[in-house]
Design an enzyme around this catalytic site. Structure first.
Site, PDB file in Angstrom:
ATOM      1  N   ASP A 372     -23.214 -29.405   5.565  1.00  0.00           N
ATOM      2  CA  ASP A 372     -22.350 -29.869   6.648  1.00  0.00           C
ATOM      3  C   ASP A 372     -23.188 -30.103   7.909  1.00  0.00           C
ATOM      4  O   ASP A 372     -23.606 -29.159   8.543  1.00  0.00           O
ATOM      5  CB  ASP A 372     -21.212 -28.875   6.910  1.00  0.00           C
ATOM      6  CG  ASP A 372     -21.685 -27.424   7.059  1.00  0.00           C
ATOM      7  OD1 ASP A 372     -22.760 -27.073   6.535  1.00  0.00           O
ATOM      8  OD2 ASP A 372     -20.967 -26.650   7.693  1.00  0.00           O
ATOM      9  N   GLU A 562     -33.316 -22.251  12.635  1.00  0.00           N
ATOM     10  CA  GLU A 562     -32.475 -22.613  11.491  1.00  0.00           C
ATOM     11  C   GLU A 562     -33.032 -23.781  10.691  1.00  0.00           C
ATOM     12  O   GLU A 562     -32.965 -23.798   9.467  1.00  0.00           O
ATOM     13  CB  GLU A 562     -31.084 -22.965  12.024  1.00  0.00           C
ATOM     14  CG  GLU A 562     -30.084 -23.422  11.000  1.00  0.00           C
ATOM     15  CD  GLU A 562     -28.777 -23.872  11.634  1.00  0.00           C
ATOM     16  OE1 GLU A 562     -27.756 -23.870  10.926  1.00  0.00           O
ATOM     17  OE2 GLU A 562     -28.777 -24.239  12.833  1.00  0.00           O
TER      18      GLU A 562
END
Length: 624
Positions: A372, A562
């Site tokens: 996503d 991340e």
């Protein structure tokens, strides 16, 4: 030799001289002299002036001061060996000694103080949702509720429908996880703003935990997964109320197998209990419609009603504005709908929009896939037999066969080992018929509506290597396609440049697409290359990824974020949700879960001579 001195005075002097942009870090962007004088004490107690030189050593010194301060000390004793530690040793040590503990949470009286005190509640109330089927949990949480003045314990109904989940969207909260002897079973969160246990993140974190000797914590996460399947019907996207209708990519069989093989002393009773739950998940979540399609292959298909509530404000404005304009033209009063007015009508159910309902089914399914978001799956995900989900379910089938044969004499819960081998072989045959593309040398997602392959080049097309699906011949073709289409300076990109060039001009940059790269893709591709003995490519791709992480950690005060831009080899990636793990003072104490794991896993596979070159930060383009 070691530094010994007052922490606060030294910190202020160091930052005043070297942190010229005032962000409480020392990076290559600071304009200080990059040389700081300290006194070092020898073993016989004599002091000697010593100059710490360069961004990396200065930031190491800053981090060590911060660690000493966090222990409540006023005076620090820091060995020179830590200030001038080799980059790979330092990053790896920080992950093992600090990051995993900082990312660990529990949902008990002690842990709730941290997990509930985040910013995801829309009002002052912090909620904890507990399944009605967990009598122990209901009693425990109701008993401790009085310790938390703003905590509301909500008992979930036995039947959790999409309509019910929508009804609590304005009252979000944490979902309970397993308890054991009055204590919360621990889990690792991704990092930064996250306080939840996420679906596929957890498996990759588990790979790193096992390598770092934290098998207890990896086992605990398997136990929490089994709790979720038992009480929520699925492994959740994450244990948040608005994720109750959505799962994530399934890795439970791999997780079980790797934990048990790392520590068989856990016992066969545990293995039997978790294997039974994994088979339950396979049968009830994946091998039932709508996630099972008529051709015998699978898709992501998340349920839900309305707009996914966890998205950033404005995320769907482009889509919603088009629907609002269309609705305005058909409005009997001829008025124009603002996006806000249109959304209110749509969310209330007063305005029926089947096409928009379909769009959000695709969007939820995209989020269930873990990717996503990506243009590969936008407005089409629920129509795709994706390569990734079918590869993962094949891995379940062969893992079930292996575990039953190895530990249960070939029979378990009424299934023989041969059954699982048979369904695995059937899946390979279907994938090869519908997804394999001989000319392009890779597997592609298959659209069940158009009856065609998508031909979208992405890292997920190579997960069959990880699962062991490809023949030796096909694997060789896949290797060539992988290196041609997706290899970049910093590793494997999520999608190819060619796919990115086909996106409409002005379209939003999707975070799972080129030029960005992600840890789970790297880790799965590495293991896939290892499975097929593609050692040269394996070493190259590991080195490229670790070089990028190490280079950024050296230049940016130990930053482990991340995601990365694998083309520019930078952590400065701000597509969609920003980059978790880049905001901290003095030192990052957590990194990011699966990024940490990718570093430890990569180092475990990297040849010693390449690790030596990595410590010297030798550019990969000069080596390969």
């Amino acid at each position: 030799m070691q530094f010994k001195g007052n922490i606060e005075e030294t910190l202020q002097r160091l930052l005043s001289q070297e942190d010229t942009d005032g962000d409480k870090k020392i990076t290559i962007e600071d304009k200080g002299p990059k040389a700081f004088t300290i006194d070092l004490l020898s073993e016989d107690g004599f002091a000697k002036a010593y100059v710490i030189k360069g961004t990396y050593y200065l930031s190491n010194f800053l981090q060590e001061l911060a660690l000493e301060k966090a222990l409540g000390k006023t005076e620090a004793i820091i060995p020179l060996s830590k200030i001038e530690e080799a980059p790979t040793a330092r990053v790896s040590r920080m992950i093992k000694d600090y990051f995993w503990d900082d990312l660990t949470r529990t949902l008990d009286a002690e842990g709730l103080r941290k997990s509930l005190g985040d910013d995801k509640a829309t009002d002052a109330t912090q909620r904890l949702y507990v399944p009605i089927t967990d009598a122990e949990g209901v009693a425990y949480y109701q008993n401790i509720q009085q310790q938390f003045p703003n905590l509301e314990v909500v008992i979930l109904p036995k039947e959790i429908t999409p309509t019910y989940v929508k009804s609590i969207n304005e009252k979000p909260g944490v979902l309970a996880l397993a308890l054991q002897e009055g204590k919360g079973v621990p889990f690792v969160v991704p990092g930064g703003r996250f306080n939840e246990m996420y679906g596929w993140d957890s498996y990759f974190e588990g790979v790193g935990l096992i390598l770092d000797g934290r098998i207890d914590l990896a086992k605990a996460m398997v136990d929490n997964f089994c709790y979720q399947i038992t009480h929520y019907g699925k492994i959740l996207n994450a244990n948040r109320s608005y994720y109750l209708t959505r799962t994530q990519p399934p890795f439970l069989s791999s997780f079980i197998r790797e934990v048990y093989e790392a520590a068989p002393s856990i016992g066969k009773e545990w293995l039997a209990s978790v294997l039974k739950v994994a088979i339950q998940e396979y049968e009830t979540v994946w091998m039932q419609a709508p996630r099972l399609t008529e051709n015998g292959l699978n898709r992501y298909y998340a349920q839900g009603v309305g707009i996914p509530p966890e998205t950033e404000e404005g995320h769907f404005d482009d889509v919603l504005s088009a629907f609002a304009k269309s609705a305005s033209r058909t409005d009997n009063e001829g008025g124009l709908f603002s996006i806000k007015a249109y959304v209110e009508l749509y969310q209330s159910g007063a305005l029926k929009e089947p096409k928009l309902d379909s769009y959000f089914t695709h969007d939820r399914s995209l989020r269930e896939s873990g990717h996503d978001t990506s243009w590969r799956l936008d407005d089409v995900c629920a129509d795709l037999n994706t390569v990734d989900i079918n590869s993962l379910l094949y891995k379940y089938e062969i893992d079930f066969a292996y575990l039953i044969d190895t530990y249960f004499n070939g029979v378990f819960e009424g299934y023989q080992e041969s059954h699982w081998k048979m369904v695995a072989q059937q899946r390979i045959e279907r994938m090869n018929m519908l997804m394999w593309n001989e000319e392009r040398g890779q597997y592609f997602d298959y659209n069940i509506q158009t009856k065609e392959q998508t031909h979208f080049e992405s890292a997920s097309n190579y997960i069959p290597l990880w699962a062991g699906i490809a023949s030796e011949k096909d694997a060789s073709q896949m290797l060539q396609s992988l290196m041609n289409d997706l290899k970049e300076k910093g590793g494997v990109a999520g999608t190819s440049k060619k796919m990115n060039d086909q996106v409409l001009e002005g379209a939003v940059q999707r975070q799972w697409d080129y030029p960005n790269g992600w840890a789970p893709h790297q880790m799965m591709i590495w293991r896939g290359l290892k499975n097929y003995n593609f050692e040269e490519a394996l070493q190259e791709l590991i080195y490229r990824w670790l070089w990028m992480i190490t280079r950024n950690a050296v230049d940016y005060n130990g930053t482990i974020p991340e995601k990365y831009d694998v083309v520019a080899c930078t952590h400065k990636v701000y597509a969609e949700y920003g980059n978790v793990g880049t905001e901290f003072d003095y030192i990052t104490t957590s990194g990011f879960g699966w990024m940490n794991a990718s570093y430890q896993y990569g180092l475990s596979l990297l040849h010693p001579d390449l690790r030596n070159k990595l410590d010297q930060l030798i550019d990969p383009d000069t080596l390969f």
